[in-house]
Write an enzyme that holds these catalytic residues in place. Sequence first.
Site, PDB file in Angstrom:
ATOM      1  N   GLU A   1       8.869  -4.567  11.146  1.00 12.17           N
ATOM      2  CA  GLU A   1       9.304  -3.272  10.629  1.00 12.17           C
ATOM      3  C   GLU A   1       9.809  -2.363  11.741  1.00 12.17           C
ATOM      4  OE1 GLU A   1       7.925   0.502   7.825  1.00 12.17           O
ATOM      5  OE2 GLU A   1       6.648  -1.277   7.949  1.00 12.17           O
TER       6      GLU A   1
ATOM      7  N   GLU B   1      -1.825  -5.662   8.682  1.00 14.16           N
ATOM      8  CA  GLU B   1      -1.078  -5.141   9.816  1.00 14.16           C
ATOM      9  C   GLU B   1      -1.789  -5.459  11.127  1.00 14.16           C
ATOM     10  OE1 GLU B   1       0.692  -1.300   7.329  1.00 14.16           O
ATOM     11  OE2 GLU B   1      -0.347  -0.970   9.238  1.00 14.16           O
TER      12      GLU B   1
ATOM     13  N   ASP C   1      -1.031  -6.131  -0.171  1.00 19.04           N
ATOM     14  CA  ASP C   1      -1.482  -5.490   1.061  1.00 19.04           C
ATOM     15  C   ASP C   1      -2.986  -5.280   1.062  1.00 19.04           C
ATOM     16  OD1 ASP C   1       0.660  -5.141   2.782  1.00 19.04           O
ATOM     17  OD2 ASP C   1       1.272  -3.228   1.908  1.00 19.04           O
TER      18      ASP C   1
ATOM     19  N   ASP D   1       0.828  -1.204   0.000  1.00 21.37           N
ATOM     20  CA  ASP D   1       0.000   0.000   0.000  1.00 21.37           C
ATOM     21  C   ASP D   1       0.866   1.259   0.000  1.00 21.37           C
ATOM     22  OD1 ASP D   1       0.902  -0.209   2.603  1.00 21.37           O
ATOM     23  OD2 ASP D   1      -1.078  -0.085   3.534  1.00 21.37           O
ATOM     24  N   SER D   2       2.174   1.071   0.083  1.00 19.63           N
ATOM     25  CA  SER D   2       3.113   2.181  -0.118  1.00 19.63           C
ATOM     26  C   SER D   2       2.957   2.789  -1.502  1.00 19.63           C
ATOM     27  CB  SER D   2       4.553   1.704   0.082  1.00 19.63           C
ATOM     28  OG  SER D   2       4.810   0.521  -0.665  1.00 19.63           O
TER      29      SER D   2
ATOM     30  N   LYS E   1      -1.436  -9.466   2.866  1.00 18.64           N
ATOM     31  CA  LYS E   1      -0.715  -9.021   4.066  1.00 18.64           C
ATOM     32  C   LYS E   1      -1.588  -8.026   4.806  1.00 18.64           C
ATOM     33  CE  LYS E   1       2.905  -6.128   3.980  1.00 18.64           C
ATOM     34  NZ  LYS E   1       2.455  -5.024   4.893  1.00 18.64           N
TER      35      LYS E   1
END
Length: 280
Positions: free
Chosen positions: A186, A120, A88, A49-50, A118
Amino acid sequence: MSASSQKTALTAEDIRAMKGRTPIVSLTAYTTPMAQLMDEHCDFVLVGDSVGMVLHGLPSTLGVTMEMMILHGAAVARGLKRAMMVIDMPFGSYEQSPAQAFANAARLMAETGAAAVKLEGGEEMADTIRFLVKRGIPVMAHIGLTPQSINTLGGYKVQGRDDAAKPLIADARAVAEAGAFAVVLEKVPASLADQVTEIVDIPTIGIGASAGCDGQVLVVDDMLGFFGAFKPKFVKRYAELGPAAEEAIADYASEVRARRFPSAEHTFADHAPQKAPQQD
């Protein structure tokens, strides 16, 4: 095992089996051409999502939508043959309930060809991870600095120092027990990353963590040097493509204004060139 030795795409089970063996290699990708460059060298490619910050100029990842992830995920999938593709789940697409997470994860995989998602979060997301895995969706977890929680974390700070180490270890255990096939660590202290790697039975993927992790991931535009002012401590620049690209653009602009481009070699004659006669 490495991506280049595989004739078919790697799977979540392949990645999990690499625990404690040859380090796992990963980079982010958002386009077909970049994915094609990575395919021979990466074990899995992350459609992060970056993309919102890297390609769309957003100030954080919070504005990334499902539609954006699907668009870029499908593009990356077209460039991969051997590397596994992980995508993501964007902010707001999975936190409400396991059912919401399943609906959106299934859509991402169906519409992009991703092999895993993925998400978080640690202990608080364990039930969701378990729900997805039981329904056939491989999940990569992400703990430590979680960019989608940047407003509650108070910035892009190192996580897991001092008293915060135990909760992070608990997060790692929780996502592993819930069925995640790997976990991203991270921006955590190297010693803590090494400890987590020893504790959990799934691969740890470091980004700003430790060389002792089972693998590494970086944002490709960071490691290729596209952003001059942005250089996190954990990023090694393997190239400086930003300045090189700007220099090329400046040369092009100069030649256009001076009418040196296009030259004769880049234009077409009135008549097609005559073919040379064939020799008997």
